[in-house]
Design a protein around this motif. Structure first.
Motif, PDB file in Angstrom:
ATOM      1  N   UNK A  78       0.819  -1.206   0.000  1.00 41.02           N
ATOM      2  CA  UNK A  78       0.000   0.000   0.000  1.00 41.02           C
ATOM      3  C   UNK A  78       0.857   1.263   0.000  1.00 41.02           C
ATOM      4  N   UNK A  79       2.149   1.126   0.243  1.00 39.88           N
ATOM      5  CA  UNK A  79       3.081   2.249   0.159  1.00 39.88           C
ATOM      6  C   UNK A  79       4.226   1.858  -0.777  1.00 39.88           C
ATOM      7  N   UNK A  80       3.851   1.581  -2.019  1.00 42.79           N
ATOM      8  CA  UNK A  80       4.836   1.124  -2.999  1.00 42.79           C
ATOM      9  C   UNK A  80       5.724   2.274  -3.446  1.00 42.79           C
ATOM     10  N   UNK A  87       7.145  -1.171   0.126  1.00 41.75           N
ATOM     11  CA  UNK A  87       8.008  -0.556   1.130  1.00 41.75           C
ATOM     12  C   UNK A  87       8.306  -1.570   2.229  1.00 41.75           C
ATOM     13  N   UNK A  88       9.558  -1.644   2.649  1.00 43.91           N
ATOM     14  CA  UNK A  88       9.940  -2.574   3.704  1.00 43.91           C
ATOM     15  C   UNK A  88       9.727  -1.904   5.055  1.00 43.91           C
ATOM     16  N   UNK A  91      -2.420  -4.437   4.072  1.00 46.93           N
ATOM     17  CA  UNK A  91      -1.792  -3.168   4.401  1.00 46.93           C
ATOM     18  C   UNK A  91      -1.191  -3.232   5.805  1.00 46.93           C
ATOM     19  N   UNK A  92      -0.025  -2.622   5.955  1.00 46.81           N
ATOM     20  CA  UNK A  92       0.652  -2.646   7.255  1.00 46.81           C
ATOM     21  C   UNK A  92      -0.210  -2.028   8.344  1.00 46.81           C
ATOM     22  N   UNK A  93      -0.912  -0.951   8.006  1.00 39.91           N
ATOM     23  CA  UNK A  93      -1.730  -0.270   9.002  1.00 39.91           C
ATOM     24  C   UNK A  93      -2.982  -1.063   9.369  1.00 39.91           C
ATOM     25  N   UNK A  94      -3.285  -2.147   8.620  1.00 42.84           N
ATOM     26  CA  UNK A  94      -4.437  -2.987   8.916  1.00 42.84           C
ATOM     27  C   UNK A  94      -4.057  -4.225   9.734  1.00 42.84           C
ATOM     28  N   UNK A 103       7.756   6.538  10.767  1.00 42.05           N
ATOM     29  CA  UNK A 103       8.354   7.723  10.163  1.00 42.05           C
ATOM     30  C   UNK A 103       8.419   7.583   8.644  1.00 42.05           C
ATOM     31  N   UNK A 104       8.760   6.405   8.163  1.00 39.99           N
ATOM     32  CA  UNK A 104       8.820   6.174   6.714  1.00 39.99           C
ATOM     33  C   UNK A 104       7.453   6.372   6.071  1.00 39.99           C
ATOM     34  N   UNK A 105       6.406   5.900   6.725  1.00 39.87           N
ATOM     35  CA  UNK A 105       5.052   6.058   6.173  1.00 39.87           C
ATOM     36  C   UNK A 105       4.645   7.530   6.181  1.00 39.87           C
ATOM     37  N   UNK A 106       4.956   8.249   7.273  1.00 38.03           N
ATOM     38  CA  UNK A 106       4.623   9.675   7.341  1.00 38.03           C
ATOM     39  C   UNK A 106       5.308  10.453   6.221  1.00 38.03           C
TER      40      UNK A 106
END
Length: 371
Positions: free
Chosen positions: A139-141, A153-154, A216-219, A263-266
């Motif tokens: 979801x954050x490619x 994204x790792x 998704x990581x946030x899920x 932080x990477x997602x932000x």
């Protein structure tokens, strides 16, 4: 040799004196898995009394072999001349199997003892990932600089939870782990169990983030039931069962991202918002350039956008004007090309004969001079 069930009143009554030895285990708390009890001389005499409390398994051990065992609470008299009684409750099949196959590493022991094994569910066994688990988040490619393809994204994931287990096979537990130790506590075995559980959990989390599932990581915090289901499909406690232990409850309490991953997602989402904002500015500039009357208003609007958006469009606005502060010719609206209007021809009339004449000096009809 076996156990003979005695009357309960014999514990504190006059029959207490008839027992040569009296063996029981009162210190079996939630932390204790097995305790060895014997007599001062290491021999359990015929007629000795054995008390089995609720939630205990009593295993009679003699010279490297299992003589008898029971998981049924009560008072028993040891009789060396009777056959095994196996007052075992739910462990009947297990105890009969113990009788035929248990040996302590093939070596003959030189004593007799009663091993009390904790049959209760062992609660409050916590686990947590000692190191973050890598996770691929589609979801954050982000674009691959080498191939140009979008890659996940790792991120790093942390998990915490609890599990409950119980000893399901006393013979296997003694043979593969406890042996004839004087006491076995859960601290001695829990670290290995945690490592095996975490290894399976890591595989499950990696599977959720692969190209097939793309969770998704946030899920992930909402996917704990699915994680548990996948772990059960993989028989996550298979190695634990081989030691006579079974996990009866497994709870994932939290799934979180590391601070670095957050932080990477932000940063990813902030940069994405900037790109979207710049895209809208360019659309406004293009529309303003096509509108002759609205070009100035369009660029004034962009200036307002620049002030209200904290300067996001500053670079775009600066590049939109030349060094003299004028709109570049490339962005100026083009005037539409129109056909040249025909000149209007003047009409004259002859004052002598009244004939219609053009722009001439003499009337072609009567020859009169045209004023």
């Amino acid at each position: 040799m076996g156990l003979i069930r005695s009357a309960v009143k014999a514990i504190g009554g006059e029959l207490h004196d008839q027992w040569k030895d009296f063996i029981k285990c009162e210190d079996m708390d939630m932390n204790t898995l097995m305790v060895k009890k014997t007599t001062p001389n290491g021999v359990i005499s015929k007629g000795s009394g054995i008390i089995v409390a609720p939630g205990q398994i009593a295993v009679i051990y003699d010279q490297g072999k299992i003589l008898d065992a029971t998981a049924e609470e009560g008072v028993y008299t040891f009789d060396s001349e009777t056959s095994p009684s196996f007052f075992s409750g739910d462990f009947g099949t297990v105890f009969k199997d113990m009788w035929t196959r248990f040996t302590y590493n093939g070596a003959a022991a030189k004593d007799q003892a009663v091993f009390f094994i904790n049959a209760k569910e062992i609660l409050d066994n916590k686990f947590g990932t000692p190191a973050p688990i890598p996770f691929e988040d589609y979801s954050h490619a982000i674009p691959n600089q080498m191939t140009g393809e979008m890659a996940p994204m790792r991120l790093d994931i942390k998990c915490f939870g609890k599990y409950i287990y119980k000893i399901s096979d006393p013979a296997e537990f003694m043979r593969t782990y406890a042996g004839t130790a004087a006491i076995v506590t859960k601290e001695e075995i829990n670290e290995q169990m945690r490592s095996e559980v975490i290894a399976t959990l890591q595989g499950v989390i990696n599977a959720l983030g692969n190209s097939e599932n793309k969770v998704r990581a946030l899920e992930l915090p909402s996917q704990t039931d699915k994680m548990k289901s996948l772990m059960e499909e993989k028989v996550y406690d298979e190695q634990i069962r081989k030691r006579g232990i079974q996990i009866v409850s497994f709870l994932i309490e939290s799934v979180t991202l590391t601070d670095e991953s957050n932080k990477k997602i932000d940063e990813y989402e902030h940069n994405s918002n900037n790109r979207m904002q710049q895209g809208r500015v360019l659309d406004v500039m293009e529309a303003a350039a096509k509108n002759e009357g609205g070009a100035a208003n369009g660029f004034m609007g962009l200036g307002m956008m620049n002030m209200t958006s904290g300067g996001l469009t500053g670079g775009v606005m600066q590049n939109a004007f030349n060094d003299n502060g004028q709109i570049p010719q490339a962005l100026k609206p083009e005037k539409p090309e129109t056909a040249e209007e025909p000149k209007e021809e003047k009409t004259h009339f002859c004052s002598n004969c009244g004939a219609k004449v053009g722009e001439v000096n003499f009337c072609p009809n009567c020859g009169n001079k045209i004023a």
